[in-house]
Design a protein around this motif. Structure first.
Motif, short mmCIF file in Angstrom:
data_model
loop_
_atom_site.label_atom_id
_atom_site.label_comp_id
_atom_site.label_asym_id
_atom_site.label_seq_id
_atom_site.Cartn_x
_atom_site.Cartn_y
_atom_site.Cartn_z
N LYS A 265 -42.87 105.88 5.08
CA LYS A 265 -43.60 105.44 6.27
C LYS A 265 -43.42 103.95 6.54
CE LYS A 265 -47.04 109.11 6.56
NZ LYS A 265 -48.47 109.44 6.70
N SER A 266 -43.38 103.14 5.48
CA SER A 266 -43.18 101.72 5.65
C SER A 266 -41.78 101.44 6.19
CB SER A 266 -43.38 101.00 4.32
OG SER A 266 -43.07 99.63 4.44
N GLU A 267 -40.78 102.11 5.62
CA GLU A 267 -39.40 101.92 6.07
C GLU A 267 -39.22 102.40 7.51
OE1 GLU A 267 -36.17 102.90 3.29
OE2 GLU A 267 -37.74 103.41 1.86
N ILE A 268 -39.79 103.55 7.81
CA ILE A 268 -39.64 104.09 9.14
C ILE A 268 -40.37 103.23 10.16
CG2 ILE A 268 -40.29 106.05 10.61
CD1 ILE A 268 -39.61 107.89 8.29
N SER A 269 -41.50 102.67 9.77
CA SER A 269 -42.23 101.77 10.66
C SER A 269 -41.37 100.55 11.02
CB SER A 269 -43.53 101.31 10.00
OG SER A 269 -44.24 100.42 10.82
N ASP A 270 -40.66 100.02 10.02
CA ASP A 270 -39.77 98.88 10.27
C ASP A 270 -38.62 99.28 11.20
OD1 ASP A 270 -41.31 97.29 8.65
OD2 ASP A 270 -40.08 97.61 6.86
N LEU A 271 -38.05 100.47 10.95
CA LEU A 271 -36.95 100.94 11.80
C LEU A 271 -37.42 101.18 13.23
CD1 LEU A 271 -35.11 103.44 9.40
CD2 LEU A 271 -34.32 101.20 10.16
N LEU A 272 -38.64 101.70 13.38
CA LEU A 272 -39.18 101.93 14.72
C LEU A 272 -39.35 100.61 15.46
CD1 LEU A 272 -40.42 103.63 16.95
CD2 LEU A 272 -42.60 103.58 15.70
N ARG A 273 -39.82 99.60 14.76
CA ARG A 273 -39.99 98.30 15.40
C ARG A 273 -38.63 97.77 15.89
NH1 ARG A 273 -38.80 93.40 14.95
NH2 ARG A 273 -40.11 91.73 15.78
N VAL A 274 -37.61 97.92 15.07
CA VAL A 274 -36.27 97.47 15.45
C VAL A 274 -35.79 98.22 16.68
CG1 VAL A 274 -33.85 97.40 14.75
CG2 VAL A 274 -35.63 96.71 13.14
#
Length: 468
Positions: A265-274
């Motif tokens: 979830k943390s990694e995906i949250s970062d990817l979503l922001r990008v």
């Protein structure tokens, strides 16, 4: 980057072919071609019924199971059934399309379904770069054959022939790189495809409604010549949105693969922001540019196309909104929560269908464009709401604001150039290039994150881009 450059090549070849088709066939015959493509798009959606998305998801998340052959079997069966139904309904289809072309439609449907299947398998096997290359291959071959045939006097038949030939070349090329497990699929693979497709099918309807529902409704209320202008405006608007589409397509298998890890979830949250930060990278200045010189650009397609100026503006804004929406929904799908996107897509479909019928009937093609924009906004809010339930969303307000600022400075340079040098086509083409250069130079100057992203993706380090 490969995906984006592939889409650029595709857009350029399609741009050239469209100019030839509109100028050679004329607005009415080109409008007929567009209507056939719209019918094709809807029949392809029915033939696929969420299967390509399910195949991509299941292949990307695991190495167990033969989802290649199971997906192929399901897809072939669905296509065969639909092809028979289309042939039986040919009197009604021919009347609606305004041309005796049902058998052509069935052939085009076959290659369209086949190519989508090949691309979904490659995406699922984390070969997005190879899948992306198929796009310019198909469009280049299609465009070249269409131009040659149409200019040689084949008319609209040449346009259809180019479509089929381009897809066949891409299918053969893509199939070479697919890895097929050396064992037969079990019942489990079919069940897992079904469990995902039963919700993801509405997503394909949503995407199709966004791209062509307005065209289908317009075919009932307006002439084919106006549909031709509308389609050209839509293609230009879509040209600006290719980078956001590249981001969504590229990040989906990566998000899907890491979705089972503890830190997912943390990694995906970062990817979503990008993805949100760069979804509007090209379409924000594209919207500003369309407002400044869109009327002149449309005249490249021929006399009468400048009437689509306001349609171009509305549709470009709709593509901007829809691009952000797809980033949220793609993230939800990657986290294996297709039921949530199903809810959003249900509201989108209902809104889009009702508004298209009502507003097109009342206000013509302007109403159709507004219906697309409103339904895209509904999808955006729905996607944000549900994505926020499963991941922490950090909206990149600062980066989007810097893109808007850079686009504003670009607008001053382009508008000043048009006032001083006039608005002939050569001048406008030059101003478009200057405006793009100003936009990216300003953005590099004011955005440290953008400088870092550019430097990270260049093969060599450039001192001017250093963020240290």
């Amino acid at each position: 980057m490969v995906n984006f450059l592939s889409r650029v090549v595709m857009s350029f070849s399609g741009f050239v072919a469209t100019i030839v088709l509109t100028r050679t066939l004329g607005q009415d015959r080109y409008g007929t071609y567009v209507v056939v493509l719209s019918v094709l798009a809807w029949t392809a959606m029915m033939a696929q019924f969420g299967i390509p998305m399910a195949i991509k998801k299941r292949i990307s998340e695991t190495t167990d199971g033969n989802y290649v052959l199971s997906g192929l079997a399901v897809q072939f069966g669905m296509y065969s059934v639909l092809a028979v139904c289309l042939w039986l309904a040919r009197p009604f289809l021919n009347e609606f399309m305004g041309i005796q072309a049902t058998w052509v439609l069935i052939a085009m449907l076959g290659v369209r379904v086949g190519l989508t299947l090949v691309q979904s398998i490659l995406d699922g096997q984390h070969l997005v770069h190879l899948s992306s290359v198929l796009v310019p291959v198909e469009w280049t071959f299609r465009s070249v054959i269409q131009v040659v045939f149409v200019l040689s006097g084949a008319g609209i038949a040449g346009a259809f022939a180019g479509y089929v030939a381009g897809a066949l070349v891409a299918i053969v090329l893509g199939s070479y790189f697919i890895s097929v497990p050396r064992y037969l699929p079990s019942k489990r693979e079919f069940q897992k495809l079904k469990s995902y497709a039963q919700f993801s099918w509405l997503g394909s309807i949503t995407n199709r409604m966004f791209q062509s529902m307005d065209t289908m409704i317009l075919a009932v209320f307006v002439s084919h010549s106006l549909i031709a202008v509308y389609e050209v405006a839509w293609n230009l608007a879509s040209l600006f949105a290719i980078f956001g589409g590249s981001i969504s397509q590229t990040l989906f298998p990566e998000m899907s693969e890491i979705s089972s890890s503890e830190e997912s979830k943390s990694e995906i949250s970062d990817l979503l922001r990008v993805s949100l930060a760069y979804s509007g990278l090209f379409i924000i200045p594209g919207l500003v540019g369309a407002a400044l010189v869109g009327d002149v650009v449309l005249t490249i397609y021929g006399s009468g196309f400048e009437t689509g100026y306001y349609i171009l503006l509305i549709l470009t804004f709709a593509r901007l909104i829809y691009g952000y929406s797809r980033q949220f929904l793609s993230t939800i799908d990657a986290l294996d929560r297709p039921k949530l996107t199903f809810y959003v897509n249900t509201v989108f479909v209902a809104t889009n269908l009702c508004l298209n019928i009502i507003l097109t009937w009342k206000y013509g093609w302007h109403g159709a464009a507004v219906a697309t924009t409103v339904s895209s906004t509904v999808s955006l809010f729905g996607g944000y709401y549900f994505a926020n339930q499963i991941v922490d969303i950090t909206l990149p307000v600062s980066e989007i604001g810097k893109q808007c600022l850079a686009a504003g400075i670009m607008a001053v340079s382009v508008l000043g150039g048009r006032i001083v040098f006039g608005d002939s086509i050569p001048v406008v083409v030059l101003l478009v290039g200057i405006g793009a250069a100003v936009y990216f130079i300003v953005l590099l100057a004011i955005s440290q994150e953008f400088r870092q992203t550019v430097e990270d993706n260049l093969p060599v380090s450039l001192p001017l881009l250093s963020t240290e």
